[in-house]
Design an enzyme around this catalytic site. Structure first.
Site: not given
Length: 555
Positions: A70, A72, A93, A104, A272, A300, A381, A409
């Protein structure tokens, strides 16, 4: 292949004064923290005559071990908007040290869609979280000192609701007994710690629109109840002035940049799943003053971060989004379809179709509960097959939503062009933005509405304790406040094992408390705790620094 931190370290940041000047922020508003980051004085908001840019929210499907991307996508979309000639900014954030050192890892984007300096952002940054922790613990110290010095307010030590805070995952501190060692060392009582991102001061800072508003909100925070049931506030302890003084710099938004030089406002960081999950309203407003399109994210999935963004942040601040991006990956959708993490790289159309209801339920909520146009961004991906991508597009199109492949990415802003073009198109569409529930509903009605409309549950169940607390909060006049659900991020339900789009369940609310300063009621469900613990192998074990000061292991 280069890691995220190696990519970030291979790029040279522009002087932050140059980023600010290009955004129209005069150097007089800046407090520099080195050459590549600065705080922007909140007075800029009052002085800047620019109209507000359009606001785009980036949210996601229910998270899985496969990852969604998210942040990224948010960074890459902001860069992609610049690639198609739009003036953009991103508002995010700040990462908490808890996840950075826990499971994470870093949280500054990934690949060629990152904000820099990523090491600083992921570690101490400009000291905001430290200041919040100090202000939080100052209030705790004043509270216990008041009791020690005679307890003129008649505070019941068994009804203290204020906890101490630190920005670290430390399960050992969830429930403690302090004040031991005799009368001179305080009054013995049960106590505990919350992680800084779950504290009310974090929420207060993120929802304040000025220093004086911050001070007023701090004053309203409830810390305890008296023996006869009256709430005791920070103002009763004469604490708000000192706390506001501690936070005088922390309230100023932080300005950094993406790898491609797009302005990035990174400020505040409530989780969140246990808090309201959005960056500060002040940073979002500031970004809208310097850009025509502002990309922001909520923590999230859409049932948590987006719902709270709409029902809490937008309701309390007057912010209104123009469009929503829902991030998904083929791998994560196959996980929701029952595929083991080790098998996600193989084509599996049957599992993908079985997992699609999770995405489609989030889409339906954004469109039909909150009335906003949205696009699905598939975070690409290498293992994705054409047949899988075609299936996702077909099923989303059938629900009236377009799909765009996001390759940010690997390609940065260039990989976000298609997504950016669709977002611009959506921003020009009419929308019928609305909240999930009206203010005038009772606390229990609001809880039931969130559970039925957003989670698609069969309703809500309040424990005897939660019912008693709801009645008390209603009697005290807090029933008109919005609800902040503290719920697992891994399911629409309050049971983390129910993946996909479960049906036939009810959500149990175990505990309720009011964050009177922030302006919302927190409802705790399931096994949610406000102080997480570290995993068996913490990410901290892989972080290192060499003699030159070069940091490794932050992804």
């Amino acid at each position: 292949m280069m890691t995220d931190i190696e990519i970030a370290q291979s790029c040279t940041a522009k002087p932050i004064t140059e980023i600010a000047a290009a955004a129209g922020i005069d150097a007089g508003y800046l407090t520099a923290y080195g050459s590549d980051k600065a705080k922007v004085d909140y007075k800029f908001l009052n002085d800047c005559p620019n109209p507000d840019g359009k606001l785009i929210l980036v949210t996601a499907i229910t998270p899985t071990p496969a990852g969604e991307g998210k942040t990224t996508t948010s960074v890459g979309l902001a860069d992609g908007l610049r690639k198609i000639g739009k003036k953009s900014a991103v508002a995010l954030r700040e990462p908490s040290l808890g996840p950075v050192f826990g499971v994470k890892g870093g949280a500054a984007g990934g690949g060629w869609a990152q904000v820099i300096p990523m090491e600083d952002i992921n570690l101490h940054f400009t000291g905001d979280f430290n200041a919040i922790g100090i202000a939080n613990n100052l209030l705790a110290a004043l509270l216990d000192n008041h009791i020690q010095q005679g307890n003129a307010l008649g505070i019941d030590p068994k009804q203290i609701v204020w906890k101490r805070g630190m920005d670290m995952n430390d399960r050992q501190l969830r429930h403690i007994i302090d004040g031991l060692g005799g009368k001179v060392n305080g009054v013995p009582r049960e106590d505990g710690f919350e992680i800084v991102v779950a504290t009310e001061i974090m929420a207060v800072l993120c929802l304040s629109d000025s220093l004086m508003d911050l001070k007023a909100r701090l004053a309203r925070m409830i810390v305890a109840y008296t023996y006869d049931g009256r709430p005791v506030t920070a103002h009763d302890l004469h604490a708000e002035g000192a706390m506001a003084a501690v936070l005088k710099d922390a309230i100023k938004p932080n300005l950094v940049q993406t790898l491609e030089g797009t302005p990035a406002f990174i400020h505040g960081g409530p989780f969140a799943n246990i808090a309201h999950g959005c960056n500060s309203a002040m940073a979002t407003r500031m970004a809208r003053k310097v850009a025509d399109y502002v990309v922001t994210e909520a923590g999230f999935a859409a049932d948590l971060g987006a719902e709270k963004f709409f029902d809490i942040k937008c309701r309390l601040t007057g912010l209104r989004p123009s469009a929503v991006v829902i991030v998904a990956t083929v791998r994560a959708l196959k996980y929701h379809g029952g595929v083991a993490k080790t098998e996600l790289n193989s084509e599996n159309l049957e599992a993908l179709e079985k997992g699609m209801p999770n995405l489609l339920q989030h889409v339906d909520n954004i469109k039909n509960v909150f009335g906003l146009p949205c696009v699905v961004a598939i975070n690409a991906f290498p293992t994705d097959t054409k047949a899988e991508l075609d299936l996702v597009e077909k099923m989303c199109n059938a629900q009236g939503v377009n799909v765009r492949l996001s390759e940010v990415w690997a390609k940065g802003g260039e990989g976000g062009r298609a997504l950016a073009e669709e977002v611009v198109r959506l921003c020009e569409q009419p929308n019928h933005f609305s909240f999930a529930y009206p203010d005038e509903m009772s606390i229990e009605e609001k809880l039931d509405t969130i559970c039925r409309r957003v989670y698609h549950a069969d309703g809500v169940v309040l424990t005897a304790n939660a019912k008693k607390q709801a009645a008390q909060l209603t009697e005290l006049g807090f029933a008109d406040m919005p609800i902040c659900m503290a719920k697992t991020q891994f399911s629409f339900s309050d049971n983390a094992s129910l993946i996909g789009a479960p049906r036939g369940f009810k959500v149990t609310v175990k505990e309720m408390k009011v964050n009177a300063g922030a302006g919302f009621i927190v409802a705790k469900t399931g096994d949610i705790m406000t102080m997480p613990g570290l995993p068996k192998v913490p990410a901290a074990e892989k972080i290192d620094i060499d003699e030159s000061g070069r940091i490794t292991g932050l992804f």
